[in-house]
Design a protein around this motif. Structure first.
Motif, short mmCIF file in Angstrom:
data_model
loop_
_atom_site.label_atom_id
_atom_site.label_comp_id
_atom_site.label_asym_id
_atom_site.label_seq_id
_atom_site.Cartn_x
_atom_site.Cartn_y
_atom_site.Cartn_z
N ASP A 8 -6.47 0.51 -2.96
CA ASP A 8 -6.17 0.52 -1.50
C ASP A 8 -4.88 1.62 -1.35
O ASP A 8 -5.08 2.60 -0.40
N GLY A 9 -4.00 1.91 -2.17
CA GLY A 9 -3.03 2.87 -2.30
C GLY A 9 -3.65 4.27 -2.39
O GLY A 9 -3.43 4.92 -1.57
N LEU A 10 -4.54 4.31 -3.34
CA LEU A 10 -5.04 5.84 -3.29
C LEU A 10 -6.13 6.17 -2.36
O LEU A 10 -6.11 7.31 -2.01
N MET A 11 -6.77 4.88 -1.77
CA MET A 11 -7.69 5.43 -0.43
C MET A 11 -6.64 5.73 0.81
O MET A 11 -7.40 6.34 1.59
N SER A 12 -5.24 5.46 0.85
CA SER A 12 -4.58 5.85 1.85
C SER A 12 -4.27 7.31 1.67
O SER A 12 -3.65 7.85 2.69
N ILE A 13 -4.52 8.00 0.62
CA ILE A 13 -4.25 9.31 0.53
C ILE A 13 -5.40 9.93 0.74
O ILE A 13 -6.62 9.69 0.18
N PRO A 14 -5.51 10.85 1.85
CA PRO A 14 -6.85 11.55 2.19
C PRO A 14 -7.41 12.33 0.90
O PRO A 14 -6.82 12.95 0.26
N PRO A 15 -8.66 11.97 0.66
CA PRO A 15 -9.25 12.59 -0.82
C PRO A 15 -9.04 14.03 -0.83
O PRO A 15 -8.53 14.36 -2.12
N VAL A 21 2.22 15.14 1.64
CA VAL A 21 1.23 14.21 1.05
C VAL A 21 1.72 12.70 1.82
O VAL A 21 0.89 12.04 2.11
N ILE A 39 2.52 1.97 -3.27
CA ILE A 39 1.66 2.58 -4.43
C ILE A 39 1.39 3.99 -4.20
O ILE A 39 1.52 4.83 -4.96
N VAL A 40 1.41 4.17 -2.92
CA VAL A 40 1.01 5.71 -2.35
C VAL A 40 2.21 6.39 -2.78
O VAL A 40 2.26 7.68 -3.46
N SER A 63 -0.36 10.54 4.34
CA SER A 63 -0.74 9.18 4.18
C SER A 63 -0.08 7.98 4.96
O SER A 63 -0.70 7.26 5.43
N VAL A 92 0.98 -1.13 0.05
CA VAL A 92 0.11 -0.09 0.02
C VAL A 92 1.01 1.11 -0.12
O VAL A 92 0.61 2.21 -0.76
N TYR A 100 -1.95 8.20 8.08
CA TYR A 100 -3.30 7.46 8.05
C TYR A 100 -3.31 5.85 8.12
O TYR A 100 -4.07 5.39 8.80
N VAL A 101 -2.27 5.60 7.29
CA VAL A 101 -2.19 3.84 7.26
C VAL A 101 -1.73 3.50 8.54
O VAL A 101 -2.12 2.51 9.09
N LEU A 124 -6.75 16.04 0.05
CA LEU A 124 -5.10 16.19 0.02
C LEU A 124 -4.72 15.75 -1.47
O LEU A 124 -4.14 16.16 -2.10
N LEU A 125 -5.35 14.57 -1.98
CA LEU A 125 -5.08 13.92 -3.11
C LEU A 125 -5.71 15.11 -4.26
O LEU A 125 -4.81 15.54 -5.21
N ARG A 146 -5.24 -3.37 -5.22
CA ARG A 146 -3.77 -2.96 -4.45
C ARG A 146 -3.99 -1.45 -4.88
O ARG A 146 -3.51 -0.55 -3.95
N ILE A 147 -4.06 -1.13 -6.20
CA ILE A 147 -3.98 0.39 -6.46
C ILE A 147 -4.91 1.07 -5.92
O ILE A 147 -4.79 2.34 -5.43
N ILE A 152 -7.32 15.16 8.32
CA ILE A 152 -6.23 15.57 7.66
C ILE A 152 -6.65 16.63 6.50
O ILE A 152 -6.03 17.72 6.36
N ILE A 176 -10.87 11.79 -9.53
CA ILE A 176 -9.80 10.81 -9.25
C ILE A 176 -9.77 10.41 -7.82
O ILE A 176 -9.58 9.20 -7.28
N ALA A 208 -8.88 10.49 7.84
CA ALA A 208 -8.80 11.13 6.66
C ALA A 208 -9.47 12.45 6.43
O ALA A 208 -8.83 13.47 5.95
#
Lengths: 313, 313
Positions: B150-157, A286, A18-19, A290, A15, A293-294, B159-160, B147-148, A251, B181, A248
């Motif tokens: 999960d990675g994207l969801m670990s970045i607070p929306p 970022v 990928i971040v 993240s 995870v 958060y994880v 902030l993303l 997996r992708i 943040i 996105i 999340a």
């Protein structure tokens, strides 16, 4: 349990990878020449070249990604384009206000939202339940900076009870520190409280309809003991999960709250970095957020057995 | 001996009851039918939250479409001599620091917020539906895609979205793409979850046994059943997107300042909010009410489409 912990910790590695890949490749996903975008409209070709070289944009993608990850693992997040300070130093300077604000908000939100949710579930269908749920919808609907301005207008400008803006470090005393953070914490906590109160009510309603609650009633347990001992304990896992997921929201909200209340934290740093297109700083912040958060959600996953001893891995 | 009432097992033979026991009145065979009112009145009676939400949203859509005919002037027209006027007959909501009419700007601002909200809801649903269907139905793709996500969801929306906007020039289109996105991973997860439970259903097994081709199964048997939860999710995404848009504009990473969006009006009023709070408060009220109406609509939709959940949340 040990095997589960190891597996769960290892599962965060892909995870985070990928971040990291996403944060790193943001620069290349964006349309146009990233060096030119960062340099801005008034840049000379020399400026663009300097930025291109400093970001290492002239070498292959995967090589640079590898080097970047390697450096980050050693605690080096690069150097700010704008201030020329290491990103880690800038983050260290700004972390205290943000951490204070977030910890205070979580404490406030949990201690307000869970009793409210329990109350709403207990008084299901009454005016109290409707009022709590109505407030929750309102909490979801009013943007954090609007709550911030309304609070600041009423309690700081009109009533003059609390300071309008600013931050005082904890080292200068507890009250000056707390005084500056009360309004931001309430503003930031709004959505979070709404989220936790809703899930608390929903889970409590489910638990309260179980047979063992009826049994507790039948043996003569008091209302308070039923609600907080028998029911809330069994409702703990979903509530704690949402407390983690909601981080999340905190943040994202902190970035805005710090702008409204002029708190010199990581949120303020993010906003400044965006306005200056200071890319290494944006990447660093970022990535850090993240990661936090994880980690928070990992910790909560691992603590499930504490909240519900029936869970065995 | 006290007399007791019991339900007569056979109301026709009360004589068999012991003395001192009275038979209760027999239950009617059929309960009287509940009269359901048809038409608009009936709909409003049954779904008051949805009706209120839809009505307010309708008013906002009306404002957005007919902004030029609602007594507005050019929202970008400068009048330096008449700057920061209090609300009056000439400037209903006052004028900002460049002398622009806040009322006109707020009316036109409805366009940006609604366009962003609706576009993000539509695009995120479409993308999330596609990804979720593929992921839920094709095992090989599932592990990679999730997996992708999960990675994207670990970045607070938020902030993303901020990080994405930092790299592009501010425009309504880029704001829509950035927020989409940030929202897609959650929609994909939702759709995937529904698909995974649906493919175990007997009717899907029957379709497979009957030799139906996979694309046909997905389109005819799986897709229609994902639409109800997706619609509910889309309304909440719409509300969240409008808040995110205002946050992005507010911190200066959203729509370009020339476009009157509610976030931009508030961002411009920020410097003066302690002395001229109305510049911030009017757009804030419109934004909050609009988001509230969409949330009410979503709550009502969820209750109507999923009666099992209706009692709980």
């Amino acid at each position: 349990m040990f095997a589960y912990t190891v597996r769960r910790v290892l599962a965060t590695i892909p995870v985070m990878a990928i971040v990291a890949l996403f944060v790193f490749s943001l620069l290349y996903i964006a349309p146009g020449d990233p060096a030119a975008v960062i340099a801005g409209d008034q840049a000379t070709p020399d400026d663009v070249e300097r930025i291109r070289a400093s970001l290492g944009l002239d070498r292959p993608f995967l090589v640079r990604f590898g080097e970047w990850v390697f450096r980050i693992l050693q605690g080096d997040m690069g150097v700010s384009i704008f201030t020329n300070l290491p990103v880690t130093t800038m983050i260290q300077q700004r972390i205290e206000p943000t951490l204070s604000l977030m910890v205070l908000t979580v404490c406030l939100a949990v201690s307000v939202a869970i009793p409210l949710g329990v109350l709403a579930a207990w008084k299901q269908g009454t005016i109290i339940d409707r009022a709590v749920m109505g407030m929750a919808v309102l909490g979801f609907s009013v943007p954090v900076f609007v709550v911030g301005y309304v609070l600041a207008y009423i309690f700081a400008l009109e009533l003059d009870w609390l300071p309008v803006q600013g931050y005082t470090s904890m080292t200068e005393g507890f009250w000056p520190w707390l005084e500056n953070l009360i309004l931001p914490a309430i503003a930031l906590g709004g959505v979070y409280i709404a989220l936790i109160a809703r899930i608390t009510r929903a889970t409590m309603l489910e638990v309260l309809s179980q047979d063992y609650i009826r049994t507790a009633r039948a043996k003569g347990a008091g209302q308070r003991s039923i609600l907080f001992l028998h029911a809330l304990k069994n409702a703990a896992v979903p509530i704690v999960t949402v407390v983690g997921i909601g981080v999340a929201l905190l943040i994202g909200g902190a970035v805005v709250t710090e702008s409204v209340f002029a708190i010199p934290g990581l949120g303020r740093l993010t906003v400044d970095a965006i306005l200056r297109r200071d890319y290494p700083v944006i990447q660093g912040v970022v990535l850090l957020f993240s990661f936090v958060y994880v980690l928070v959600n990992l910790a909560i996953d691992l603590l499930y057995t504490l909240f519900d001893p029936r869970i065995r891995y | 001996m006290a007399s007791a009432t019991v339900l007569a097992p056979n109301a026709a033979s009360p004589a068999t009851l012991p003395a001192g026991v009275n038979a209760a009145a027999p239950m009617p065979d059929v309960l009287p039918p509940v009269k359901a009112r048809k038409g608009l009145v009936g709909f409003i009676r049954r779904n008051p939250t949805m009706a209120v939400g839809a009505f307010i949203l309708g008013v906002m859509v009306f404002i957005a479409i007919f902004a030029p005919f609602l007594g507005t002037v050019d929202p970008t027209a400068l009048a330096p001599a008449k700057r920061t006027r209090e609300p009056s007959a000439e400037f209903w909501f006052g004028s900002d620091m460049l002398g622009r009419d806040v009322y006109s700007r707020v009316m036109y601002g409805a366009r940006v917020s609604l366009i962003v909200g609706f576009s993000v809801a539509a695009l995120a649903s479409l993308a999330g539906l596609t990804i979720g269907l593929i992921s839920g139905y094709i095992r090989l793709a599932d592990s990679i895609i999730m997996r992708i996500m999960d990675g994207l969801m670990s970045i607070p929306p938020i902030l993303l979205a901020i990080a994405l906007m930092a790299l592009t020039r501010g425009s309504v289109r880029n704001v829509i793409i950035a927020i989409t996105i940030a929202e897609v991973p959650r929609v994909s997860r939702l759709v995937r979850g529904v698909v995974l439970s649906l493919r175990e259903q007997p009717y899907v097994e029957a379709a497979i046994a009957a030799g139906t081709r996979t694309p046909t199964i997905i389109i005819r048997h799986i897709l229609p059943n994902t639409l109800a939860p997706l619609t509910v999710q889309a309304t909440f995404i719409c509300a969240a997107a409008m808040i995110t848009e205002s946050i992005l504009s507010f911190i200066g990473a959203g729509t370009p300042p020339i476009i009157p969006s509610w976030g931009n009006i508030m961002a411009e009023g920020r410097a003066l909010w302690q002395v001229k709070p109305y510049i911030v408060f009017f757009p804030a009220i419109f934004l909050s009410i609009t988001v509230l109406s969409i949330n009410l609509l979503g709550d009502g939709l969820r209750d109507a489409l999923d009666p099992r959940m209706a009692k709980r949340l």
